[in-house]
Structures are given as C-alpha cells and as structure tokens.
Write an enzyme that holds these catalytic residues in place. Sequence first.
Site, mmCIF file in Angstrom:
data_model
loop_
_atom_site.group_PDB
_atom_site.id
_atom_site.type_symbol
_atom_site.label_atom_id
_atom_site.label_comp_id
_atom_site.label_asym_id
_atom_site.label_seq_id
_atom_site.Cartn_x
_atom_site.Cartn_y
_atom_site.Cartn_z
ATOM 1 N N CYS A 1 0.850 -1.182 0.000
ATOM 2 C CA CYS A 1 0.000 0.000 0.000
ATOM 3 C C CYS A 1 0.892 1.240 0.000
ATOM 4 C CB CYS A 1 -0.867 -0.048 1.262
ATOM 5 S SG CYS A 1 -1.840 1.439 1.494
ATOM 6 N N HIS A 2 0.839 1.991 -1.073
ATOM 7 C CA HIS A 2 1.684 3.192 -1.114
ATOM 8 C C HIS A 2 1.109 4.332 -1.937
ATOM 9 C CE1 HIS A 2 2.821 1.162 -4.852
ATOM 10 N NE2 HIS A 2 3.155 2.359 -5.310
ATOM 11 N N ARG A 3 -0.052 4.140 -2.586
ATOM 12 C CA ARG A 3 -0.601 5.203 -3.440
ATOM 13 C C ARG A 3 -0.893 6.443 -2.616
ATOM 14 N NH1 ARG A 3 -0.128 2.194 -7.508
ATOM 15 N NH2 ARG A 3 1.486 3.714 -7.934
ATOM 16 N N ARG B 1 7.835 5.904 1.381
ATOM 17 C CA ARG B 1 6.886 7.012 1.547
ATOM 18 C C ARG B 1 6.064 6.882 2.842
ATOM 19 N NH1 ARG B 1 2.590 7.491 -3.232
ATOM 20 N NH2 ARG B 1 4.000 9.034 -4.071
#
Length: 356
Positions: free
Chosen positions: A206-208, A239
């Site tokens: 999960c990084h969007r 991120r």
Amino acid sequence: MKIVTVIGARPQFIKAAVVSQELRKKHTEVLVHTGQHFDYNMSGQFFEELDIPEPDYNLGISGGSHAAMTGKMMMGVEEVLLKEKPDWLLLYGDTNSTLAAALAAAKLYIPICHVEAGARTHCMTNPEEINRVCTDHVSALLLASTQSGMKEMEIEGLADRACLVGDPMYDAFIRYSRKKTLEEIEFKTLEGSTVKVPAEYYYLTCHREENTKDDKDLTEIFTAMERLDAPTVYPVHPRNKLRAMRLRKEQGFQNLILTEPVGYLESICLVNHAKKIVTDSGGLQREAFFAGKKCVTILDFVCWPETMVGNRNTLAAPKADDIQEKLAEEQTIEEGYQPFGDGHAGEKIVQKLEEF
Ligand code: UDP
C-alpha cells in the site's frame, strides 16, 4: 537502431529487465535512470537480481513536488537525447519519469514507444492517470498489454498507432517465479530484526498517494488486516515508513509484520504463497491474478479490468469492514483465461520497434 530507454521506478526496472535483454541482441540501448527510486531496496537490488545493465546515465532526481520532479527530469532527459540522438525513446508505464521523458522527446521530434499504453483508470485526480494519458498522446508507437488498453486507445482516436503485445510483467513473472523459495526468504523488519516468512500469511502492499496522505485510511487498512486469521506481511514503501511504524505502535496492532521493501524475487514468491493479497499497486493486482490468488484492491477505480472477473480482484474502500467483507468473497477461476499475453511480450515489443 539506437534506443534510449528511460526508467526510474521499481515496476519499470522489472519491465525493462525483460525487454532490454531482447533489445540488446540486435540493437544499441542507452539506459537512463532518472533516480526517482534510489534506495538500494527500491532500485539497486532490482538491477542486481534481474541482471539489468548498469545505467549509462543516472540523473539523480527524486522527491519534491510533482512539477519540480517532472521539470528537472525533463531538463536532464533533454540533455541526454540531444547528445545521444537516438532513433527511439522507449518508455514504460505511468510514472513522473515516463511523462518527463515523453515531453522532452516529443519536442525534439524523437519518436516515442510507450509500453503499457492504453491503460486507463478514468480518474484524473490519480497522478499516474495524467502521466498515462499525456504520454500516450505524444507517442508514435503505443504498445498495449491487454485488449482493454486497445479499446481505450480506439476511443481516444489513437488506434492507428496502437498494437497489442501482451504484458512484460507477465513475461517477468513466468521467468523469475521459481528463482526463490519461501524458506530462503528472511525479512528485515522496520525495527531492524530478521524474521522468516510465517507458514500462512496475507500479503499487503500500500503506497498510493490516495491511501497514504493521512492516518485515517492506513489505520482502517491495518485494522482490517489485524482481524484476519493469519498475520499480514507488509513491505513498507519508504513514503509510508514513519506513519506505518507510528500507527502500529499507537494502535497496538499485533498481527502485522512491517518489513523493509523486498526484492522482486521475494515479492513474487510471497505472492505465489500468500493466502490472499491486499494492495493498491497496479503490478501486484496483476501478479495476484497470474498466481491465481484472490486480490482486494483499495482504490475507487479499476486499473486492470481483465483481473476483475469471477471476483478474482475486487475494489474496496479504505474501510476495515469493507476490506474484510471483500476478502471473504470466493473467487472463480476460469481455466485457460489469460488476457495478459503468452509470456513473449518482450520479443513482440522489439519486433514492433523494428517493423515501424
Ligand atoms: N514489489 C517488490 N517489492 C516490494 C513490493 C512490491 O518487488 O516490497 C514489486 C511487486 O511484486 C510488483 C512491483 O513491485 O512487481 C509493483 O511496483 P509498485 O507497487 O511500486 O508500482 P505499481 O505497480 O503500482 O506501478
């Protein structure tokens, strides 16, 4: 022919690994790394594991606002193009590196070949969608991974430049899937300890921007994973690192293994053996499909419609109950359905460049 390839982010290294090997049999490739992903575990490790040749240029550009990053990359790529005078600029996917290189080349009248053309989410607040649409419209040769991409390009009046070649991610998945076993994998957790893969686990990436801009969504996602019947392995994108560690501590989550990003060979091995996958990554959705694993995608738009059949990939809101509900849905796999090509996209991409 002389081809300048511009890459900068993890999924592009994987696709370029497949295509560069084919391209270099007959042509000269000049490889440019923009520097968008630069940590060893987001970049160098991929070059080593996948035998990608050393980049001829590394522009060292990362971070900053979208405009600052894209602008600096345009200037860097323009300089390389002016010096190298290539026959083609070869691009992959939808990152800022892709867009910057496309804009620089288009204004120098250098023909652009875009691999993964026609992929659309129809969501113009998704930064990658802006990159995809703009890149396709300035490219001379549009190589689609799937039939839905071809259809999108027809709607946008791009059909005369478009060809279906299949997905180089599928080539890579077939080629590299058996290179690592679960027993060989040791994670480095974000706390610095080394752990083995649990016997049963869910795989989360999960990084969007959409899911990581504040605490709310990630807390909901972690809550869903915490409730499951096996631990979740989550290699955390840089991120997200600080937020993920803080949230886990504050909320006391016990069922989450937060690790540093893993290499590609580890990642596809984890996909192949996971109970189920939860992700917001375009690449992971496809890999889950290739492996026949149920996938829940935490986005409000479809990236790869071909994966959505038979409940194999289902969208969920970043809400714990919704994610849990969607994970519980059974999938149906239709024998012989393989919309991502035949595992020879790399060869076809080179062939299309030669035929043009
Ligand atoms: N991946 C990886 N290590 C990780 C997480 C993902 O090698 O820690 C791989 C994954 O298997 C897939 C690719 O990275 O092949 C997807 O990249 P990413 O999610 O960064 O980009 P996207 O596909 O969303 O554009």
